[in-house]
Enzyme design. Structure first.
Site, PDB file in Angstrom:
ATOM      1  N   HIS A 147       7.438 -24.702   9.389  1.00 29.40           N
ATOM      2  CA  HIS A 147       6.341 -25.311  10.131  1.00 29.40           C
ATOM      3  C   HIS A 147       4.974 -25.122   9.489  1.00 29.40           C
ATOM      4  O   HIS A 147       4.129 -26.016   9.577  1.00 29.40           O
ATOM      5  CB  HIS A 147       6.279 -24.755  11.547  1.00 29.40           C
ATOM      6  CG  HIS A 147       7.450 -25.163  12.384  1.00 29.40           C
ATOM      7  ND1 HIS A 147       7.477 -24.962  13.745  1.00 29.40           N
ATOM      8  CD2 HIS A 147       8.639 -25.743  12.080  1.00 29.40           C
ATOM      9  CE1 HIS A 147       8.621 -25.404  14.236  1.00 29.40           C
ATOM     10  NE2 HIS A 147       9.349 -25.870  13.231  1.00 29.40           N
ATOM     11  N   CYS A 187       2.681  -3.470   4.157  1.00 28.95           N
ATOM     12  CA  CYS A 187       1.874  -2.289   4.441  1.00 28.95           C
ATOM     13  C   CYS A 187       2.498  -1.621   5.662  1.00 28.95           C
ATOM     14  O   CYS A 187       3.664  -1.872   5.956  1.00 28.95           O
ATOM     15  CB  CYS A 187       0.394  -2.646   4.642  1.00 28.95           C
ATOM     16  SG  CYS A 187      -0.011  -3.606   6.101  1.00 28.95           S
ATOM     17  N   HIS A 224       3.873 -31.327  10.709  1.00 28.96           N
ATOM     18  CA  HIS A 224       3.480 -29.993  10.262  1.00 28.96           C
ATOM     19  C   HIS A 224       2.486 -30.080   9.103  1.00 28.96           C
ATOM     20  O   HIS A 224       1.574 -29.268   9.016  1.00 28.96           O
ATOM     21  CB  HIS A 224       4.712 -29.174   9.877  1.00 28.96           C
ATOM     22  CG  HIS A 224       5.706 -29.067  10.994  1.00 28.96           C
ATOM     23  ND1 HIS A 224       5.446 -28.372  12.148  1.00 28.96           N
ATOM     24  CD2 HIS A 224       6.942 -29.597  11.140  1.00 28.96           C
ATOM     25  CE1 HIS A 224       6.485 -28.455  12.954  1.00 28.96           C
ATOM     26  NE2 HIS A 224       7.413 -29.202  12.368  1.00 28.96           N
ATOM     27  N   ASP A 247       0.838  -1.189   0.000  1.00 27.21           N
ATOM     28  CA  ASP A 247       0.000   0.000   0.000  1.00 27.21           C
ATOM     29  C   ASP A 247       0.879   1.247   0.000  1.00 27.21           C
ATOM     30  O   ASP A 247       2.098   1.154  -0.168  1.00 27.21           O
ATOM     31  CB  ASP A 247      -0.996  -0.028   1.166  1.00 27.21           C
ATOM     32  CG  ASP A 247      -0.351   0.193   2.530  1.00 27.21           C
ATOM     33  OD1 ASP A 247       0.894   0.338   2.619  1.00 27.21           O
ATOM     34  OD2 ASP A 247      -1.104   0.214   3.527  1.00 27.21           O
ATOM     35  N   THR A 253       2.020  -2.064   8.921  1.00 28.44           N
ATOM     36  CA  THR A 253       2.395  -3.054   9.933  1.00 28.44           C
ATOM     37  C   THR A 253       2.573  -4.457   9.364  1.00 28.44           C
ATOM     38  O   THR A 253       3.160  -5.311  10.021  1.00 28.44           O
ATOM     39  CB  THR A 253       1.321  -3.153  11.032  1.00 28.44           C
ATOM     40  OG1 THR A 253       0.101  -3.627  10.438  1.00 28.44           O
ATOM     41  CG2 THR A 253       1.115  -1.820  11.727  1.00 28.44           C
TER      42      THR A 253
END
Length: 146
Positions: free
Chosen positions: A98, A65, A133, A8, A67
């Protein structure tokens, strides 16, 4: 490797740096992000990268973005996407080992460019471990299909 990237307005400069870095490593990068710092809606870019990766048109994706959280939430709404926010190299390689994450995300307001490059490198150099996993990923797909 073919890598889809999206961002963004908060991450334009970081996206450019990461694209250059990925290309220097010999990867093909497909840009779905904005190149403008004008305010925009991160869900659009998360979805575009998510669909491209889930459809098998790219090997993996990178989302950025402010965060890393919002854009990864949007991508995770696409069936088949396992996007994980990474703010350090340990998380970056573990989400691949994982969780077999097919998209990583991070925040341009959270990590610096060099850390972002280290995160990308750790993720790309990790390999899915399978075994127990895979059983857990199968459980995630069952949830997705309900």
């Amino acid at each position: 490797m073919k890598i889809a990237i999206g961002n963004d307005h908060a991450a334009v400069e970081m996206k450019k740096e990461i694209m250059t870095y990925l290309e220097s490593l010999g990867h093909e990068v497909v840009n779905f992000g904005t190149d403008s710092t004008d305010s925009c809606n991160y869900p659009e870019y998360g979805e575009k990268v998510g669909r491209y990766v889930a459809d098998g048109q790219a090997d993996c994706g990178v989302l950025i973005c402010g965060t890393g959280v919002g854009i990864s939430i949007a991508a995770n709404k696409v069936k088949g996407v396992r996007a994980a926010v990474c703010s350090d190299v340990t998380t970056a390689h573990l989400v691949k080992e994982h969780n077999n994450a097919n998209i990583i995300a991070f925040g341009a307001r959270i990590v610096g460019v060099e850390t972002a490059k280290d995160i990308v490198s750790a993720y790309l150099n990790a390999e899915f471990m399978g075994g127990r996993h895979q059983d857990r990923i199968d459980m995630i797909h069952e949830i997705e299909n309900r």
